[in-house]
Design a protein around this motif. Structure first.
Motif, PDB file in Angstrom:
ATOM      1  N   UNK A  44       0.835  -1.197   0.000  1.00 50.26           N
ATOM      2  CA  UNK A  44       0.000   0.000   0.000  1.00 50.26           C
ATOM      3  C   UNK A  44       0.877   1.258   0.000  1.00 50.26           C
ATOM      4  N   UNK A  45       0.561   2.186  -0.892  1.00 46.99           N
ATOM      5  CA  UNK A  45       1.311   3.439  -0.973  1.00 46.99           C
ATOM      6  C   UNK A  45       2.311   3.483  -2.107  1.00 46.99           C
ATOM      7  N   UNK A  46       2.597   2.336  -2.740  1.00 47.41           N
ATOM      8  CA  UNK A  46       3.555   2.336  -3.838  1.00 47.41           C
ATOM      9  C   UNK A  46       2.930   2.979  -5.078  1.00 47.41           C
ATOM     10  N   UNK A  51       6.334   6.966  -3.405  1.00 43.64           N
ATOM     11  CA  UNK A  51       5.448   6.636  -2.282  1.00 43.64           C
ATOM     12  C   UNK A  51       4.390   7.725  -2.164  1.00 43.64           C
ATOM     13  N   UNK A  52       3.130   7.336  -2.122  1.00 41.73           N
ATOM     14  CA  UNK A  52       2.017   8.285  -2.005  1.00 41.73           C
ATOM     15  C   UNK A  52       1.072   7.836  -0.904  1.00 41.73           C
ATOM     16  N   UNK A  53       0.562   8.804  -0.152  1.00 42.83           N
ATOM     17  CA  UNK A  53      -0.464   8.519   0.837  1.00 42.83           C
ATOM     18  C   UNK A  53       0.041   7.955   2.148  1.00 42.83           C
ATOM     19  N   UNK A  54       1.357   7.826   2.327  1.00 41.47           N
ATOM     20  CA  UNK A  54       1.918   7.353   3.584  1.00 41.47           C
ATOM     21  C   UNK A  54       3.368   7.838   3.677  1.00 41.47           C
ATOM     22  N   UNK A  55       3.945   7.673   4.865  1.00 44.09           N
ATOM     23  CA  UNK A  55       5.304   8.175   5.030  1.00 44.09           C
ATOM     24  C   UNK A  55       6.318   7.206   4.444  1.00 44.09           C
ATOM     25  N   UNK A  56       7.460   7.748   4.098  1.00 47.37           N
ATOM     26  CA  UNK A  56       8.481   6.983   3.388  1.00 47.37           C
ATOM     27  C   UNK A  56       9.102   5.893   4.257  1.00 47.37           C
TER      28      UNK A  56
END
Length: 522
Positions: A191-193, A311-316
């Protein structure tokens, strides 16, 4: 007067219930640490530059002519399907100066967007999603999104464009490609990729020359002589230099220019023998077509390949930790193979390591200055207690705002610590002044706290008001300014309110001995 009216009974209650007050503050600090642990971490907030770059990669075997035709078709489709795009500027392959080496199958497509008032929805994420829909209609291409400044900074610092770049090191190119495909599928499942990308490194046609040793021996031909013949016919060989005034021109001996583009014509060549006869080249050499890699990269003595993702929508950091865990469980690396994690994540880790040294060093220097100023280890420690009080607001502010712990936020914490310590200096210095003039310890603490209420509030309020424009800014660069302002403003609120309660308690409790010693010396 109104603030004093509220503050005085609160202070007296805290002084009468010291254990309860301290326990309440410790619970607040513990809760803030919990929220800090839940707060995401990244290197820098993503800045909206107003433009978009699409990195498009096609099949490695594509020709320049076909690459340009496919890019033109893609660009026309984007212009017609996404009305938010104003202009498109694209570059295929390397530039004229050679500063940005790229293959013929790589294209940087720069999208100039219209003003937001003309967009169907005032959201850049919406525009990128619409662009993705168009790109997904084209078969045989890989793509990734970035921005002009972001792309240049990332390439200069880490050599790649993604938020996370996984370098895979080993000795066999086929094995590296197999591992890269596994890692790519794992990243796509997390999730987030976004824009998971592995450079297509297979599909280029190579021709291997297989020399017929028996035929060459029969005609008494050496391999070196045959190699020289092929080099002269295809690429040419320097035979001398022609001098024309100040110009020196290489004189080349080479075959027909059509030989460079036609394998069939090369195979039909005849090799001249010493007796004056000639033998068909096809009897001496076999041309075998094989598919091979576009390039073989080396680093630290190993071959390597790269898989990268945004990465989108979450921290790296949490994304990388999850990716590491999945890769460790699902990918079995052969002996001698290993992975490294780079990109923006590498910058974040480097910045965190430096801050882990700089922040404690800064606090130590502040403590030394406080000790020299007050001449008391205990009073310097009491003032330094303002640091965790300031952290409470900073951590809570970051968590509630949804911002990540990044470099701007860390700079905000460093600035916050200085202001918080200053408030403590104001109070302790005035307590010492009152005691020196004959006031009893408790009376000095109560009177000093009330009289220094206005200066302490003014110091914090002025600093907070000065950062309000950064907090509510919406122009370019506001994404970087906002975390700093959130940390400082919220930290000042918690530091100021808690300092006015906790510092008098600590001074009253731990300065009793110091005051008695001073009286005895007097």
């Amino acid at each position: 007067k109104l603030l004093t009216k509220w503050y005085r009974p609160s202070l007296l209650f805290a002084l009468d219930h010291i254990k309860f007050t301290i326990m309440a503050v410790l619970l607040l600090f513990g809760a803030s640490l919990y929220l800090a642990a839940k707060t995401g971490k990244s290197f820098m907030p993503t800045m909206d530059e107003g433009s978009i770059i699409i990195g498009v990669e096609m099949l490695p075997s594509i020709s320049l002519k076909e690459s340009l035709a496919l890019n033109l078709k893609l660009q026309k489709k984007l212009i017609s399907s996404v009305p938010e795009i104003k202009d498109i500027i694209a570059r295929t392959g390397s530039d004229e100066l050679g500063l940005d080496p790229m293959s013929l199958n790589d294209t940087d497509t720069f999208l100039v967007l219209k003003e937001k008032e003309e967009w169907r929805e005032p959201s850049k994420a919406f525009v990128i999603d619409e662009i993705r829909k168009v790109l997904d209609e084209f078969v045989g291409i890989e793509y990734g999104f970035t921005q002009p400044i972001e792309m240049r900074v990332s390439e200069m610092l880490t050599g790649v464009r993604g938020d996370l770049a996984i370098d895979i090191f080993g000795s066999d190119n086929d094995q590296l490609e197999e591992i890269a495909v596994q890692i790519k599928s794992i990243l796509e499942s997390i999730s987030g990729s976004s824009d998971v990308y592995k450079k297509a490194n297979e599909g280029v046609e190579y021709f291997e020359l297989e020399f017929d040793k028996k035929a060459m021996a029969y005609y008494d031909i050496g391999q070196q002589e045959l190699n020289r013949f092929l080099k002269v016919m295809v690429t040419g060989m320097q035979a001398g230099i022609i001098q024309e005034g100040m110009r020196r021109i290489d004189m080349m001996v080479k075959g027909d220019k059509n030989l460079q583009n036609s394998l069939d014509k090369i195979q039909k060549l005849y090799y001249p023998l010493e007796n004056g006869n000639a033998v068909p080249l096809g009897r001496l050499v076999k041309f075998i077509s094989r598919a091979g890699p576009v390039q073989i990269e080396h680093e630290q003595g190993y071959r390597k390949t790269i898989v990268q993702t945004n990465v989108e929508g979450r921290d790296l950091v949490s994304f990388v930790e999850e990716a590491k865990a999945k890769i460790d469980n699902e990918v079995k690396l052969p002996a001698g193979y290993y992975l490294t994690y780079g990109g923006e994540f590498e910058n974040q880790q480097r910045a965190a390591a430096r801050l882990a040294i700089i922040v404690p060093l800064a606090l130590f220097l502040v403590f030394i200055l406080l000790f020299v100023s007050f001449g008391s280890f205990m009073q310097a420690t009491i003032v330094l207690v303002n640091v965790p009080l300031a952290l409470i607001g900073g951590f809570v502010g970051l968590y509630l705002s949804g911002e990540y712990m990044s470099v701007p936020a860390s700079v905000g914490f460093i600035a916050l610590l200085g202001i918080a310590v200053l408030n403590g200096v104001v109070l302790v210095n005035y307590f010492n002044y009152l005691i020196k003039n004959g006031r009893k310890l408790k009376d000095a603490v109560i009177e000093g706290s009330i009289k220094r209420l206005r200066p302490v509030l003014m110091t914090a309020t002025i600093a907070a008001f000065g950062l309000l424009p950064l907090l509510f800014a919406s122009g370019p660069g506001s994404e970087i300014q906002r975390p700093l302002a959130i940390v400082v403003i919220n930290g000042l609120i918690s530091s100021t309110l808690l300092t006015l309660i906790i510092l008098p308690i600590l001074y009253l409790k731990f300065s009793q001995g110091c005051c008695n010693k001073k009286k005895e010396k007097g």
